[in-house]
Design a protein around this motif. Structure first.
Motif, mmCIF file in Angstrom:
data_model
loop_
_atom_site.group_PDB
_atom_site.id
_atom_site.type_symbol
_atom_site.label_atom_id
_atom_site.label_comp_id
_atom_site.label_asym_id
_atom_site.label_seq_id
_atom_site.Cartn_x
_atom_site.Cartn_y
_atom_site.Cartn_z
ATOM 1 N N PRO A 63 -1.428 7.959 10.121
ATOM 2 C CA PRO A 63 -2.600 8.262 9.271
ATOM 3 C C PRO A 63 -2.284 9.505 8.426
ATOM 4 O O PRO A 63 -1.762 10.493 8.955
ATOM 5 N N PRO A 64 -2.564 9.443 7.112
ATOM 6 C CA PRO A 64 -2.172 10.530 6.206
ATOM 7 C C PRO A 64 -2.563 11.930 6.676
ATOM 8 O O PRO A 64 -1.766 12.866 6.589
ATOM 9 N N GLY A 65 -3.756 12.084 7.172
ATOM 10 C CA GLY A 65 -4.193 13.412 7.604
ATOM 11 C C GLY A 65 -3.328 13.944 8.742
ATOM 12 O O GLY A 65 -2.927 15.115 8.738
ATOM 13 N N MET A 123 0.838 -1.196 0.000
ATOM 14 C CA MET A 123 0.000 0.000 0.000
ATOM 15 C C MET A 123 0.877 1.251 0.000
ATOM 16 O O MET A 123 1.901 1.283 0.665
ATOM 17 N N ALA A 124 0.451 2.259 -0.761
ATOM 18 C CA ALA A 124 1.208 3.506 -0.783
ATOM 19 C C ALA A 124 1.155 4.162 0.603
ATOM 20 O O ALA A 124 0.137 4.076 1.294
ATOM 21 N N ARG A 125 2.248 4.760 0.965
ATOM 22 C CA ARG A 125 2.305 5.467 2.244
ATOM 23 C C ARG A 125 2.371 6.966 1.963
ATOM 24 O O ARG A 125 2.983 7.386 0.983
ATOM 25 N N ILE A 126 1.831 7.749 2.870
ATOM 26 C CA ILE A 126 1.712 9.180 2.629
ATOM 27 C C ILE A 126 3.078 9.864 2.541
ATOM 28 O O ILE A 126 3.219 10.906 1.904
ATOM 29 N N ASN A 127 4.112 9.256 3.144
ATOM 30 C CA ASN A 127 5.432 9.896 3.105
ATOM 31 C C ASN A 127 6.065 9.848 1.716
ATOM 32 O O ASN A 127 7.013 10.568 1.436
ATOM 33 N N TRP A 180 8.033 12.658 14.696
ATOM 34 C CA TRP A 180 8.972 11.845 15.482
ATOM 35 C C TRP A 180 8.357 11.486 16.839
ATOM 36 O O TRP A 180 8.449 10.352 17.289
ATOM 37 N N PHE A 181 7.748 12.475 17.459
ATOM 38 C CA PHE A 181 7.166 12.239 18.792
ATOM 39 C C PHE A 181 6.046 11.210 18.692
ATOM 40 O O PHE A 181 5.946 10.307 19.530
ATOM 41 N N HIS A 182 5.245 11.332 17.648
ATOM 42 C CA HIS A 182 4.185 10.354 17.412
ATOM 43 C C HIS A 182 4.782 8.943 17.290
ATOM 44 O O HIS A 182 4.320 7.991 17.930
ATOM 45 N N ALA A 183 5.821 8.801 16.472
ATOM 46 C CA ALA A 183 6.427 7.485 16.224
ATOM 47 C C ALA A 183 7.022 6.908 17.511
ATOM 48 O O ALA A 183 6.881 5.712 17.796
#
Lengths: 96, 195
Positions: free
Chosen positions: A62-64, A1-5, A75-78
């Motif tokens: 999530p893309p949004g 699946m394509a990723r937003i990055n 980074w903090f999310h990850a």
């Protein structure tokens, strides 16, 4: 699946903003960014997770959320996702 | 991003996380500070500039640098990699060709040799556009190239980082290696500027 990055070649992101300081040499724009950077380095060094896992956790945001977040917010999310996944912190423990 | 309200909220959350990790013995605040200072002290565009000045003044070094960047910069005491080993590829600008570096997927960058990357390098705008319309993006940086200059865009990865070897400016034959180092800019090493 394509990723937003994976944005290479996409259109619609507007002009490149080179900031007021064209040299843009400040590594961090707030103290918390430096702490996030340092925390991530330490967690990789300590073997809590590796860099590939970290990249994956950024890329699968999530893309949004990804598009709305600044670089170090991603980074903090990850970091939080991985710490929960590894059981270092309990689910929801880092919520406000 | 620069909103102080958001900054205050995320600052608080980052502090909370750090305190929690410290409490559990996973990280130590003082060690974080030390590692951060060491990282910043060892990562600078001056390193890339020294490599370029050496290549301009030492043809044999330049040949080794273009053949195997990783080994050649190690001769000068520089490691291409950080936490993970990385391969360094050095790409040379000539009268007919220009090189520019991007990481379309995120922000891979030779941090030790260039210092922490500028904000625009990590932006969706740069990452998406420079592979589609490099000439237009370079012009926005004030880097206007002749129409017949061939532009190559190098997309970095977790394993391979790129460094541009800019053209040596005309009229610099008499300069010392140190003086040449001072001429090299960070953007020229990324390829969004010429010298």
């Amino acid at each position: 699946m394509a990723r937003i990055n994976d944005v290479g070649g996409m259109t619609g992101f507007g002009p490149v903003v080179t900031a007021d300081d064209p040299d843009d040499t400040e590594p961090f724009h707030a103290d918390w960014e430096a702490r996030v950077f340092a925390l991530n380095s330490a967690l990789v060094r300590e073997g809590v997770y590796n860099l590939d896992e970290f990249r994956d956790a950024v890329e699968t945001m999530p893309p949004g959320e990804y598009l709305a977040a600044s670089y170090y917010e991603r980074w903090f999310h990850a970091i939080r996702v991985l710490l929960e996944r590894k059981g270092v912190v309990a689910a929801g423990e880092l919520d406000d | 991003m620069s909103g102080t309200h958001t900054d205050a909220a995320i600052s608080r959350r980052v502090r909370k996380l750090e305190a929690l990790l410290e409490e559990r013995g996973i990280v130590a605040g003082a060690a974080l500070d030390e590692a951060l200072d060491a990282f910043l002290a060892g990562s600078s565009p001056l390193n890339g500039a020294r490599i370029v000045a050496r290549a301009w003044t030492d043809p044999a070094f330049k040949e080794r640098l273009l053949a195997d960047g990783t080994s050649a910069v190690a001769e000068l005491g520089y490691a291409a990699g950080g936490v993970q080993p990385q391969r360094l590829r050095v790409v040379e600008n000539t009268a007919r060709t220009h090189n520019v570096v991007v990481c379309t997927l995120c922000s891979c960058y030779p941090v030790r040799l260039l210092g922490p990357s500028p904000s625009w390098y990590k932006s969706e705008a740069y990452r998406s556009r420079v592979v589609r319309e490099p000439r237009a993006v370079l012009a926005e940086f004030g880097c206007v190239l002749p129409a017949d200059t061939e532009i190559t865009v190098w997309d970095s990865s977790a394993e391979t980082r790129y460094l541009v070897l800019p053209r040596r400016p005309a009229g610099t034959d008499d300069l010392t290696e140190q003086a040449l180092t001072d001429l090299v800019t960070r953007n020229a090493l990324i390829g969004t500027a010429t010298l």
